[in-house]
Design a protein around this motif. Structure first.
Motif: not given
Length: 297
Positions: A14-15, A17-19, A21-22, A25
Motif C-alpha cells: 500500500r505504501r 502504491q501511494r508513493n 501515485a504521488r 501526480r
C-alpha cells in the motif's frame, strides 16, 4: 506469525502504491507547469515580436458615434499611435486626447489584435444648448453645449444651431452649472410670458438683457436674487399688454420696483411710415422709367 508477515507485506504494498501515485501526480504537475511556462513564453514572445500594430488610420481605425466630429479629426488624434505595438498603446491617454476635441464629451478606445490589428473609437458628443453670436446683426460663430464648452462652427459646421442666441464677449466661458442656471431662468420666463426666450445678452455683466418674441427684459446682475426678481414678472404682464408696441424694456434689476421704458415713437407706426415711403419711391422710379421709354419711342 504468517498472518503478521502478510499484514506487513500488505502495508508495504500500500505504501509503495501511494508513493507511485504521488510520484505520478508530481510528474503531471511538473509537466503542466513546464507546459504553462512554455505557453507563457511563446505568448509573450508573440506579443513582443509579432507586428501587432496599426500601420494606418484608413483601414485599421473604426469610428462610431461621430455625428458632428469628422473621422479625419479623430484620426489625427490616433496618428500618434500609428506604428506602435498595440500592447504599448495607452487607451486612457488616447481617450483623453480625443476628448479634447470641443464637440466630443467622452471617448472610448478599444484595441483588437484579431482578425487583424485595429483600434475602435466610440465617441459621445456634446449636446448643443445655444448659438453664440458676438453681437446682434453678426453671424453665429460658435455653439454652446450643455456642458458649457464652446464649439466653433468653422471646425464643426455640421453641428445643430439651437434657436436660443447668446451674445457675449469673444472670451465667453460658461460651465455646466452656468448653462443649467440660465436654462432654468429662461424656462421660468417662458412659463410666465407664454413665449420662448430668443436671446440672452451677456456683453455687460451687470446689465444682462433677455429678449423674447414681444418683450425685452433688463435683468441687471445674475446673482442669487434673480430668481425672486423674475417671479415678479407675471404681476406686470397684464398692465404691459396694452402698451407692448411702445415698450422698450421692463427693468427687473431692482428689488423695490419694476420700471418700464416706453419708446417716444410707435415702432409699428414708424415701420408703416417707412414702408409707405419705400413704396412711394418705388412708384416714382417706375414712373420715371416709363416716361423715359415713351420719350425714346
Amino acid at each position: 506469525m504468517m498472518q503478521a508477515d502478510r499484514r506487513k507485506q500488505w502495508i508495504k504494498s500500500r505504501r509503495k502504491q501511494r508513493n507511485q501515485a504521488r510520484n505520478a501526480r508530481l510528474r503531471r504537475q511538473f509537466m503542466r507547469y513546464v507546459t504553462l511556462v512554455g505557453l507563457l513564453y511563446l505568448g509573450g514572445s508573440a506579443v513582443v515580436r509579432l507586428p501587432w500594430a496599426i500601420d494606418n488610420t484608413e483601414s485599421q481605425l473604426t469610428v462610431r458615434g461621430n455625428y458632428v466630429t469628422s473621422r479625419h479629426q479623430i484620426a489625427e488624434k490616433v496618428e500618434s499611435v500609428v506604428g506602435k505595438q498595440l500592447f504599448k498603446v495607452n487607451p486612457k491617454a488616447l481617450e483623453n486626447s480625443i476628448a479634447q476635441l470641443p464637440a466630443v464629451k467622452h471617448a472610448f478606445v478599444r484595441r483588437y489584435a484579431f482578425p487583424e490589428p485595429h483600434i475602435l473609437v466610440e465617441v459621445l458628443e456634446e449636446f448643443p444648448w445655444a448659438t453664440y453670436v458676438p453681437e446682434p446683426g453678426k453671424l453665429p460663430e460658435s455653439v454652446i453645449s450643455q456642458s458649457g464648452r464652446v464649439i466653433p462652427l468653422k471646425d464643426f459646421p455640421g453641428i445643430m444651431r439651437p434657436p436660443l442666441r447668446v451674445y457675449g464677449p469673444a472670451a465667453l466661458k460658461m460651465t455646466a452649472a452656468d448653462v443649467t442656471q440660465w436654462a432654468s431662468w429662461c424656462n421660468y420666463i417662458s412659463q410666465q410670458t407664454k413665449m420662448p426666450v430668443e436671446s440672452i445678452d451677456l456683453r455687460h455683466p451687470h446689465d444682462i438683457r433677455v429678449q423674447n418674441v414681444a418683450l425685452q427684459l433688463k435683468l441687471g446682475s445674475p446673482d442669487t436674487s434673480l430668481t425672486r426678481r423674475l417671479g415678479r414678472l407675471s404681476s406686470v404682464l397684464a398692465a404691459v399688454d396694452p402698451m407692448k408696441t411702445n415698450l422698450e424694456y421692463i427693468d427687473l434689476g431692482l428689488d423695490n420696483n419694476i420700471p418700464m421704458k416706453l419708446a417716444k415713437i410707435d415702432p409699428r407706426k414708424e415701420a408703416a411710415k417707412k414702408a409707405a415711403e419705400e413704396a412711394e419711391k418705388k412708384r416714382a422710379s417706375e414712373n420715371e422709367q416709363l416716361a423715359g421709354r415713351e420719350q425714346t419711342l
